[in-house]
Motif scaffolding. Sequence first.
Motif, PDB file in Angstrom:
ATOM      1  N   ALA A  50      13.127 -12.553   9.658  1.00  0.00           N
ATOM      2  CA  ALA A  50      11.800 -11.925   9.628  1.00  0.00           C
ATOM      3  C   ALA A  50      11.757 -10.818   8.578  1.00  0.00           C
ATOM      4  O   ALA A  50      12.635  -9.961   8.525  1.00  0.00           O
ATOM      5  N   MET A  51      10.728 -10.850   7.763  1.00  0.00           N
ATOM      6  CA  MET A  51      10.612  -9.878   6.677  1.00  0.00           C
ATOM      7  C   MET A  51       9.831  -8.656   7.131  1.00  0.00           C
ATOM      8  O   MET A  51       8.793  -8.778   7.774  1.00  0.00           O
ATOM      9  N   VAL A  52      10.329  -7.495   6.758  1.00  0.00           N
ATOM     10  CA  VAL A  52       9.653  -6.235   7.078  1.00  0.00           C
ATOM     11  C   VAL A  52       8.978  -5.707   5.814  1.00  0.00           C
ATOM     12  O   VAL A  52       9.585  -5.658   4.747  1.00  0.00           O
ATOM     13  N   GLY A  53       7.711  -5.348   5.965  1.00  0.00           N
ATOM     14  CA  GLY A  53       6.997  -4.695   4.871  1.00  0.00           C
ATOM     15  C   GLY A  53       6.105  -3.622   5.459  1.00  0.00           C
ATOM     16  O   GLY A  53       5.720  -3.703   6.631  1.00  0.00           O
ATOM     17  N   SER A  54       5.771  -2.608   4.676  1.00  0.00           N
ATOM     18  CA  SER A  54       4.913  -1.543   5.196  1.00  0.00           C
ATOM     19  C   SER A  54       3.952  -1.065   4.118  1.00  0.00           C
ATOM     20  O   SER A  54       4.356  -0.748   3.000  1.00  0.00           O
ATOM     21  N   ASN A  55       2.701  -0.990   4.520  1.00  0.00           N
ATOM     22  CA  ASN A  55       1.624  -0.598   3.610  1.00  0.00           C
ATOM     23  C   ASN A  55       1.509   0.929   3.552  1.00  0.00           C
ATOM     24  O   ASN A  55       0.434   1.486   3.760  1.00  0.00           O
ATOM     25  N   HIS A  56       2.636   1.597   3.268  1.00  0.00           N
ATOM     26  CA  HIS A  56       2.613   3.062   3.243  1.00  0.00           C
ATOM     27  C   HIS A  56       2.266   3.616   1.870  1.00  0.00           C
ATOM     28  O   HIS A  56       2.183   4.817   1.689  1.00  0.00           O
ATOM     29  N   HIS A  57       2.101   2.724   0.888  1.00  0.00           N
ATOM     30  CA  HIS A  57       1.711   3.115  -0.470  1.00  0.00           C
ATOM     31  C   HIS A  57       2.780   3.956  -1.168  1.00  0.00           C
ATOM     32  O   HIS A  57       2.472   4.766  -2.035  1.00  0.00           O
ATOM     33  N   ARG A  58       4.016   3.789  -0.738  1.00  0.00           N
ATOM     34  CA  ARG A  58       5.118   4.513  -1.369  1.00  0.00           C
ATOM     35  C   ARG A  58       6.158   3.506  -1.847  1.00  0.00           C
ATOM     36  O   ARG A  58       6.063   2.326  -1.532  1.00  0.00           O
ATOM     37  N   GLN A  59       7.135   3.999  -2.561  1.00  0.00           N
ATOM     38  CA  GLN A  59       8.294   3.186  -2.932  1.00  0.00           C
ATOM     39  C   GLN A  59       8.897   2.609  -1.643  1.00  0.00           C
ATOM     40  O   GLN A  59       8.965   3.320  -0.650  1.00  0.00           O
ATOM     41  N   PRO A  60       9.307   1.335  -1.641  1.00  0.00           N
ATOM     42  CA  PRO A  60       9.859   0.778  -0.394  1.00  0.00           C
ATOM     43  C   PRO A  60      11.059   1.576   0.123  1.00  0.00           C
ATOM     44  O   PRO A  60      11.853   2.098  -0.657  1.00  0.00           O
ATOM     45  N   TYR A  61      11.137   1.675   1.439  1.00  0.00           N
ATOM     46  CA  TYR A  61      12.291   2.300   2.083  1.00  0.00           C
ATOM     47  C   TYR A  61      13.357   1.238   2.341  1.00  0.00           C
ATOM     48  O   TYR A  61      13.024   0.052   2.500  1.00  0.00           O
ATOM     49  N   PRO A  62      14.626   1.644   2.429  1.00  0.00           N
ATOM     50  CA  PRO A  62      15.664   0.673   2.779  1.00  0.00           C
ATOM     51  C   PRO A  62      15.322  -0.008   4.100  1.00  0.00           C
ATOM     52  O   PRO A  62      14.808   0.642   5.025  1.00  0.00           O
ATOM     53  N   GLY A  63      15.580  -1.295   4.179  1.00  0.00           N
ATOM     54  CA  GLY A  63      15.231  -2.049   5.382  1.00  0.00           C
ATOM     55  C   GLY A  63      13.952  -2.839   5.206  1.00  0.00           C
ATOM     56  O   GLY A  63      13.625  -3.685   6.023  1.00  0.00           O
ATOM     57  N   GLU A  64      13.219  -2.576   4.135  1.00  0.00           N
ATOM     58  CA  GLU A  64      11.995  -3.351   3.868  1.00  0.00           C
ATOM     59  C   GLU A  64      12.344  -4.524   2.955  1.00  0.00           C
ATOM     60  O   GLU A  64      13.189  -4.404   2.073  1.00  0.00           O
ATOM     61  N   ASP A  65      11.665  -5.657   3.192  1.00  0.00           N
ATOM     62  CA  ASP A  65      12.007  -6.897   2.508  1.00  0.00           C
ATOM     63  C   ASP A  65      10.933  -7.367   1.535  1.00  0.00           C
ATOM     64  O   ASP A  65      11.150  -8.288   0.767  1.00  0.00           O
ATOM     65  N   PHE A  66       9.755  -6.779   1.637  1.00  0.00           N
ATOM     66  CA  PHE A  66       8.716  -7.070   0.643  1.00  0.00           C
ATOM     67  C   PHE A  66       7.829  -5.843   0.509  1.00  0.00           C
ATOM     68  O   PHE A  66       7.881  -4.921   1.319  1.00  0.00           O
ATOM     69  N   GLN A  67       7.051  -5.843  -0.559  1.00  0.00           N
ATOM     70  CA  GLN A  67       6.195  -4.686  -0.853  1.00  0.00           C
ATOM     71  C   GLN A  67       4.766  -5.170  -1.031  1.00  0.00           C
ATOM     72  O   GLN A  67       4.518  -6.124  -1.776  1.00  0.00           O
ATOM     73  N   MET A  68       3.846  -4.507  -0.353  1.00  0.00           N
ATOM     74  CA  MET A  68       2.456  -4.949  -0.461  1.00  0.00           C
ATOM     75  C   MET A  68       1.572  -3.899  -1.101  1.00  0.00           C
ATOM     76  O   MET A  68       1.873  -2.702  -1.094  1.00  0.00           O
ATOM     77  N   PHE A  69       0.468  -4.390  -1.652  1.00  0.00           N
ATOM     78  CA  PHE A  69      -0.525  -3.546  -2.304  1.00  0.00           C
ATOM     79  C   PHE A  69      -1.877  -3.908  -1.733  1.00  0.00           C
ATOM     80  O   PHE A  69      -2.155  -5.074  -1.493  1.00  0.00           O
ATOM     81  N   GLU A  70      -2.695  -2.893  -1.485  1.00  0.00           N
ATOM     82  CA  GLU A  70      -3.998  -3.122  -0.864  1.00  0.00           C
ATOM     83  C   GLU A  70      -5.097  -3.003  -1.913  1.00  0.00           C
ATOM     84  O   GLU A  70      -5.179  -1.998  -2.612  1.00  0.00           O
ATOM     85  N   LYS A  71      -5.899  -4.053  -2.023  1.00  0.00           N
ATOM     86  CA  LYS A  71      -7.077  -4.043  -2.896  1.00  0.00           C
ATOM     87  C   LYS A  71      -6.744  -3.760  -4.356  1.00  0.00           C
ATOM     88  O   LYS A  71      -7.399  -2.937  -5.014  1.00  0.00           O
ATOM     89  N   GLY A  72      -5.726  -4.452  -4.859  1.00  0.00           N
ATOM     90  CA  GLY A  72      -5.406  -4.314  -6.274  1.00  0.00           C
ATOM     91  C   GLY A  72      -4.099  -5.002  -6.595  1.00  0.00           C
ATOM     92  O   GLY A  72      -3.256  -5.186  -5.710  1.00  0.00           O
ATOM     93  N   LEU A  73      -3.927  -5.375  -7.849  1.00  0.00           N
ATOM     94  CA  LEU A  73      -2.671  -5.988  -8.278  1.00  0.00           C
ATOM     95  C   LEU A  73      -1.567  -4.932  -8.184  1.00  0.00           C
ATOM     96  O   LEU A  73      -1.853  -3.736  -8.151  1.00  0.00           O
ATOM     97  N   PRO A  74      -0.311  -5.367  -8.120  1.00  0.00           N
ATOM     98  CA  PRO A  74       0.795  -4.407  -7.986  1.00  0.00           C
ATOM     99  C   PRO A  74       0.706  -3.258  -8.993  1.00  0.00           C
ATOM    100  O   PRO A  74       0.605  -3.497 -10.194  1.00  0.00           O
TER     101      PRO A  74
END
Length: 436
Positions: A237-261
Motif C-alpha cells: 500500500a502506497m502512502v501519500g500526503s497532500n501536505h504541500h511540502r517536500q515528501p517525508y520519509p515513509g511516503e511512497d508518492f507525491q501529489m499536487f492539487e489543481k496543477g501540474l507538479p
Amino acid sequence: MRTVMLAFIAVMLCAAPLAAQQQGDIGYTPSKENLEAREWFQDAKFGLFVHWGVYATIGKAEWVMHNDKIPIARYQQQADRFNPVKFDADEWCRMVKDAGMKYITITSKHHDGFAMFDSKISDYDIVDRTPYGKDVIKQLADACKRNGLKLYFYYSQLDWHHPDYYPRGRTDIWYTGRGDNGDWYSYLDYMDTQLSELLTQYGPIGGIWFDGMWDKPEDDWRLSRTYRLIHDLQPAAMVGSNHHRQPYPGEDFQMFEKGLPGKDPFSKGGHVSALPLETCETINNSWGYNATDYNYKSVKDLIQYLVKAAGNNANFLLNVGPKPDGAIQDEFKERLAAMGAWLRENNESVYGTRGGPIAPQSWGCTTHKDNMVYVHVLSAEDQAVALPDFGKKIKKAELLSGGKVEYEQSDKGTVIVLPETGRNEYDTVIRLTVAD
Ligand code: H79
C-alpha cells in the motif's frame, strides 16, 4: 544575556523545520511489493477521485460545514437524509474502466469527520448514522476487485468533528459546539485505529491518500508511527500526503492539487521529488457535489490535462462528486466517456510511459516507452514543431493514427513537419522510433 537571547532565538528559528523533518521515519526502506506497486501506479496514469459524504445532501461541496459554520449537532442531522439508493458500485466501475481509468481514490473520511465505511471505533459513520445503513466502501472494494481496478482511500487527518482534534489548526472550528480542550494523542490513536480498519476490512488496497495535515503542519503528527502501521499491515500500500511540502520519509508518492507538479497553487513552486507523482483536478470547480456549479471543463481541456500530466511524469486523478442518491451526474459521465474514447485510440502514448525525454514545450510535451518517443502536439495552429536534441537517433516518425511524418534531425535538434491530414483536435501524437 544578549548571547543567551540570540541562542534562544536561533533555537526557536530552527525548531519548526526540525520538528517537520522529524515527522517521518528516517529509517524507511520501501519493500519489494511497495516498489512494484509504485511501478504499477506510474504505468496506470489515470484514476478517478471520488469526493462523497454527508455533505452531498446539502449540495454545496465538501467544505460546507466549515464555510456555513454548521455546528456538529445540526450537521449530523444531514446524515438522516443520506440514503444513496441509486449507488451501484459495479456501474461506477464500468464508467471508470470505460473512461480508461485504472484506479479509484475515494474519500473514506473527509474533514467533516464522517466515515463512509463501517468504523468500529466510532459510530459517526454511514452504517450507524444513515437510513442507508450499508458500507459503501465495502461495496466499492468488492466491485473494484471484480473489475480489476485498484482502490485507494483518501483519509482526512484534519477532523472537524472529533473532540480530541485539539489544539485546532488554521480552519479554526470554534463554531462546532465542542469544548475548548482535547487530547491530541487520543485523536492520533483514533486515526490509527480507523486506518487499521481500512487496511484490514477491505482486502488489499492501493494505498492511503492523506489530506489535511496542512491545517497545522508544525504539530506532532506521529507520522513515522502511522506510516509504519500502514506499511506493516499492507507493505504494497502506497502512502501519500497532500501536505504541500517536500515528501517525508515513509511516503511512497507525491501529489499536487489543481496543477501540474510544481505548478500547483499550493506547493509554492518547488519540491517535485523523485517519487511517483500525481496531480488531482475537478471537472467543474468543486470536489464534493455542488448543485449550482456549472463551470465544467471541456473534453479538450481534460484530455490535454491528462497528456500534460503524463508529459510531466505524473498521473492524473480526475474528480467526481456523486449526488446524495449515489448517481453521478451526466455532465461528468459524458466527459469521462469522451476521454475513454480518445484513450482507446491513443493508449500506447499514455499508459506505461514516463515523462520526457524532452521537457514540456509551449506546443505540448513528450512521453516515452522502450525505444518509442511520443510527441504530443497540443496546439492546433503549429505547422511544425522543434525538438531540442535528446541524444538519440530517430529511425522513423509516424502519426500514431497512421501515416508517415517528415522530419529533419541534426545535432542541434529535430524539426517535425505536421501533416495536413490526420491531425487530432485534442492532441496529435507522433511516434518516433529511436535507435538504442
Ligand atoms: O479534498 C479536497 C479539498 O476539500 C481539500 N483537498 C482537496 C483534494 C482542500 N482543502 N483545502 N483546500 C482544498 C484548499 C486549501 C485552502 C488552504 Fe487554507 C489555504 C489551506 C491552507 C491555506 C483556507 C485558508 C484553509 C486554511 C486557511
